[in-house]
Design a protein around this motif. Structure first.
Motif, mmCIF file in Angstrom:
data_model
loop_
_atom_site.group_PDB
_atom_site.id
_atom_site.type_symbol
_atom_site.label_atom_id
_atom_site.label_comp_id
_atom_site.label_asym_id
_atom_site.label_seq_id
_atom_site.Cartn_x
_atom_site.Cartn_y
_atom_site.Cartn_z
ATOM 1 N N SER A 1 0.847 -1.198 0.000
ATOM 2 C CA SER A 1 0.000 0.000 0.000
ATOM 3 C C SER A 1 0.878 1.241 0.000
ATOM 4 C CB SER A 1 -0.896 0.025 1.237
ATOM 5 O OG SER A 1 -1.684 -1.141 1.306
ATOM 6 N N LEU A 2 0.416 2.255 -0.693
ATOM 7 C CA LEU A 2 1.094 3.544 -0.714
ATOM 8 C C LEU A 2 0.169 4.574 -0.088
ATOM 9 C CD1 LEU A 2 3.390 5.478 -1.646
ATOM 10 C CD2 LEU A 2 2.111 5.756 -3.792
ATOM 11 N N TYR A 3 0.704 5.294 0.898
ATOM 12 C CA TYR A 3 -0.013 6.390 1.551
ATOM 13 C C TYR A 3 0.734 7.678 1.241
ATOM 14 C CZ TYR A 3 -2.490 2.804 4.203
ATOM 15 O OH TYR A 3 -3.272 1.738 4.558
ATOM 16 N N SER A 4 -0.022 8.735 0.988
ATOM 17 C CA SER A 4 0.602 10.022 0.666
ATOM 18 C C SER A 4 -0.301 11.168 1.122
ATOM 19 C CB SER A 4 0.866 10.127 -0.837
ATOM 20 O OG SER A 4 -0.334 10.000 -1.565
ATOM 21 N N ALA A 5 0.295 12.349 1.175
ATOM 22 C CA ALA A 5 -0.463 13.529 1.597
ATOM 23 C C ALA A 5 -1.439 13.983 0.524
ATOM 24 C CB ALA A 5 0.501 14.660 1.964
ATOM 25 N N LYS A 6 -1.101 13.739 -0.744
ATOM 26 C CA LYS A 6 -2.001 14.102 -1.843
ATOM 27 C C LYS A 6 -2.046 12.965 -2.842
ATOM 28 C CE LYS A 6 0.565 16.293 -5.376
ATOM 29 N NZ LYS A 6 0.220 17.084 -6.454
ATOM 30 N N PRO A 7 -3.106 12.867 -3.616
ATOM 31 C CA PRO A 7 -3.221 11.771 -4.587
ATOM 32 C C PRO A 7 -2.091 11.821 -5.622
ATOM 33 C CG PRO A 7 -5.328 12.894 -4.318
ATOM 34 C CD PRO A 7 -4.300 13.717 -3.596
ATOM 35 N N LEU A 8 -1.565 10.642 -5.931
ATOM 36 C CA LEU A 8 -0.484 10.506 -6.905
ATOM 37 C C LEU A 8 -0.943 9.524 -7.975
ATOM 38 C CD1 LEU A 8 2.339 10.140 -4.245
ATOM 39 C CD2 LEU A 8 1.785 12.203 -5.563
ATOM 40 N N ALA A 9 -0.986 9.974 -9.232
ATOM 41 C CA ALA A 9 -1.573 9.170 -10.294
ATOM 42 C C ALA A 9 -0.561 8.453 -11.180
ATOM 43 C CB ALA A 9 -2.475 10.055 -11.165
ATOM 44 N N SER A 10 0.720 8.832 -11.095
ATOM 45 C CA SER A 10 1.714 8.203 -11.968
ATOM 46 C C SER A 10 3.034 8.058 -11.219
ATOM 47 C CB SER A 10 1.932 9.046 -13.230
ATOM 48 O OG SER A 10 2.629 10.245 -12.917
ATOM 49 N N GLY A 11 3.881 7.185 -11.740
ATOM 50 C CA GLY A 11 5.196 7.002 -11.153
ATOM 51 C C GLY A 11 6.003 8.295 -11.137
ATOM 52 N N PRO A 12 6.134 8.974 -12.287
ATOM 53 C CA PRO A 12 6.898 10.229 -12.283
ATOM 54 C C PRO A 12 6.331 11.270 -11.311
ATOM 55 C CG PRO A 12 6.623 9.457 -14.524
ATOM 56 C CD PRO A 12 5.774 8.569 -13.647
ATOM 57 N N GLU A 13 5.010 11.358 -11.231
ATOM 58 C CA GLU A 13 4.401 12.308 -10.296
ATOM 59 C C GLU A 13 4.784 11.961 -8.862
ATOM 60 O OE1 GLU A 13 0.026 13.948 -8.819
ATOM 61 O OE2 GLU A 13 0.113 12.471 -10.428
ATOM 62 N N ALA A 14 4.724 10.675 -8.522
ATOM 63 C CA ALA A 14 5.070 10.245 -7.167
ATOM 64 C C ALA A 14 6.549 10.496 -6.872
ATOM 65 C CB ALA A 14 4.739 8.765 -6.987
ATOM 66 N N LEU A 15 7.419 10.193 -7.832
ATOM 67 C CA LEU A 15 8.852 10.357 -7.629
ATOM 68 C C LEU A 15 9.260 11.831 -7.549
ATOM 69 C CD1 LEU A 15 10.034 7.507 -9.979
ATOM 70 C CD2 LEU A 15 10.243 7.556 -7.489
ATOM 71 N N ASN A 16 8.518 12.702 -8.197
ATOM 72 C CA ASN A 16 8.818 14.138 -8.153
ATOM 73 C C ASN A 16 8.140 14.852 -6.989
ATOM 74 O OD1 ASN A 16 10.529 14.249 -10.432
ATOM 75 N ND2 ASN A 16 8.750 14.191 -11.779
ATOM 76 N N ASN A 17 7.185 14.192 -6.350
ATOM 77 C CA ASN A 17 6.463 14.785 -5.235
ATOM 78 C C ASN A 17 7.345 14.811 -3.994
ATOM 79 O OD1 ASN A 17 4.740 14.153 -2.647
ATOM 80 N ND2 ASN A 17 3.416 15.290 -4.029
ATOM 81 N N THR A 18 7.453 15.962 -3.354
ATOM 82 C CA THR A 18 8.324 16.100 -2.186
ATOM 83 C C THR A 18 7.580 15.926 -0.856
ATOM 84 O OG1 THR A 18 8.042 18.497 -2.228
ATOM 85 C CG2 THR A 18 9.961 17.590 -3.388
ATOM 86 N N GLY A 19 6.343 15.492 -0.918
ATOM 87 C CA GLY A 19 5.590 15.254 0.309
ATOM 88 C C GLY A 19 5.956 13.923 0.947
ATOM 89 N N ASP A 20 5.529 13.757 2.196
ATOM 90 C CA ASP A 20 5.758 12.508 2.915
ATOM 91 C C ASP A 20 4.949 11.381 2.300
ATOM 92 O OD1 ASP A 20 7.336 13.984 4.643
ATOM 93 O OD2 ASP A 20 5.875 13.971 6.284
ATOM 94 N N LYS A 21 5.527 10.174 2.355
ATOM 95 C CA LYS A 21 4.858 8.983 1.843
ATOM 96 C C LYS A 21 5.166 7.816 2.771
ATOM 97 C CE LYS A 21 6.033 10.688 -2.674
ATOM 98 N NZ LYS A 21 6.897 11.681 -2.068
ATOM 99 N N LEU A 22 4.327 6.810 2.711
ATOM 100 C CA LEU A 22 4.558 5.586 3.465
ATOM 101 C C LEU A 22 4.260 4.412 2.545
ATOM 102 C CD1 LEU A 22 5.041 4.309 6.399
ATOM 103 C CD2 LEU A 22 2.571 3.981 6.366
ATOM 104 N N VAL A 23 5.231 3.506 2.444
ATOM 105 C CA VAL A 23 5.016 2.240 1.750
ATOM 106 C C VAL A 23 4.812 1.193 2.835
ATOM 107 C CG1 VAL A 23 6.066 0.460 0.301
ATOM 108 C CG2 VAL A 23 6.420 2.883 -0.248
ATOM 109 N N ARG A 24 3.690 0.498 2.775
ATOM 110 C CA ARG A 24 3.362 -0.532 3.770
ATOM 111 C C ARG A 24 3.290 -1.882 3.069
ATOM 112 N NH1 ARG A 24 -0.949 0.683 8.172
ATOM 113 N NH2 ARG A 24 0.979 1.420 9.152
ATOM 114 N N MET A 25 3.922 -2.864 3.686
ATOM 115 C CA MET A 25 3.870 -4.231 3.184
ATOM 116 C C MET A 25 3.288 -5.117 4.279
ATOM 117 S SD MET A 25 7.624 -4.423 1.356
ATOM 118 C CE MET A 25 8.460 -3.513 2.655
ATOM 119 N N ASP A 26 2.145 -5.721 3.992
ATOM 120 C CA ASP A 26 1.509 -6.669 4.907
ATOM 121 C C ASP A 26 1.699 -8.062 4.308
ATOM 122 O OD1 ASP A 26 0.033 -5.162 7.099
ATOM 123 O OD2 ASP A 26 -0.646 -4.077 5.321
ATOM 124 N N PHE A 27 2.541 -8.864 4.945
ATOM 125 C CA PHE A 27 2.930 -10.154 4.382
ATOM 126 C C PHE A 27 1.833 -11.197 4.509
ATOM 127 C CE2 PHE A 27 6.801 -7.955 4.296
ATOM 128 C CZ PHE A 27 7.549 -8.552 3.288
#
Length: 183
Positions: free
Chosen positions: A57-83
């Motif tokens: 799961s990806l959590y972010s402060a604002k919606p991110l619709a593409s890889g480049p948008e996410a990689l260029n976004n300077t806001g906080d993010k959380l990647v969660r892995m539930d095994f």
């Protein structure tokens, strides 16, 4: 009056989205990290061959619709892995991260920051385990396993490189990338 009450009730219910469930994992619509609310951008299943390994799961402060948008976004993010797989050995975890770095950010793959990050992972992951990787807008990277901090470092290039493993041009799993981007 009844119509007004019904509308107020509908707005209240819509504002409290329940957790969705994937492979028996409850994916929360929002998490709080460092007193900041991050909203679920999207989630999906990480598969290796035919095996379901984890719900990502990806959590972010604002919606991110593409890889480049996410990689260029300077806001906080959380990647969660539930095994969901019974057991993933630490060596396999480290190998998977190394492969992701080589595929997406080869210039960083052998860097001191990547080596330090990989050193955080000293235990196997089992079904039910949760791994969080916080990627701060300032470059702070915090890895947790079942709520226990594994390590922290600050490197904006590393934070982007970790995100690229999931959302870069050569993601670990293209279906997971689509899911994390809400597609």
């Amino acid at each position: 009056m009844r119509v007004l009450l019904a509308l107020v009730f509908m707005v209240f219910i819509a504002g409290t989205a329940p957790a969705k469930e994937i492979e028996g994992v409850k994916v929360e619509p929002q998490v709080t990290v460092n007193s900041e609310a991050l909203k679920l951008n999207g989630s999906g299943i990480r598969k290796k061959f035919l095996f379901k390994v984890y719900v990502g799961s990806l959590y972010s402060a604002k919606p991110l619709a593409s890889g480049p948008e996410a990689l260029n976004n300077t806001g906080d993010k959380l990647v969660r892995m539930d095994f969901v797989y019974p057991k993933v050995e630490k060596e396999k975890i480290v190998e998977a991260f190394q492969e992701g770095f080589r595929n997406n950010t080869p210039h960083l793959a052998d860097s001191a920051e990547v080596k330090k990050f990989l050193s955080f992972f000293t235990d196997d992951f089992k079904r039910g385990d949760q791994v969080d990787i916080f990627l701060g807008g300032d470059g702070t990277v915090i890895a947790k396993h079942n709520g226990k901090v594994l390590g922290t470092l600050v490197s904006r290039p590393l934070a982007n490189a970790i995100l690229a493993i999931y959302l870069g041009d050569h993601p670990a799993d293209t279906n997971l990338k689509r899911g994390m981007l809400g597609k």
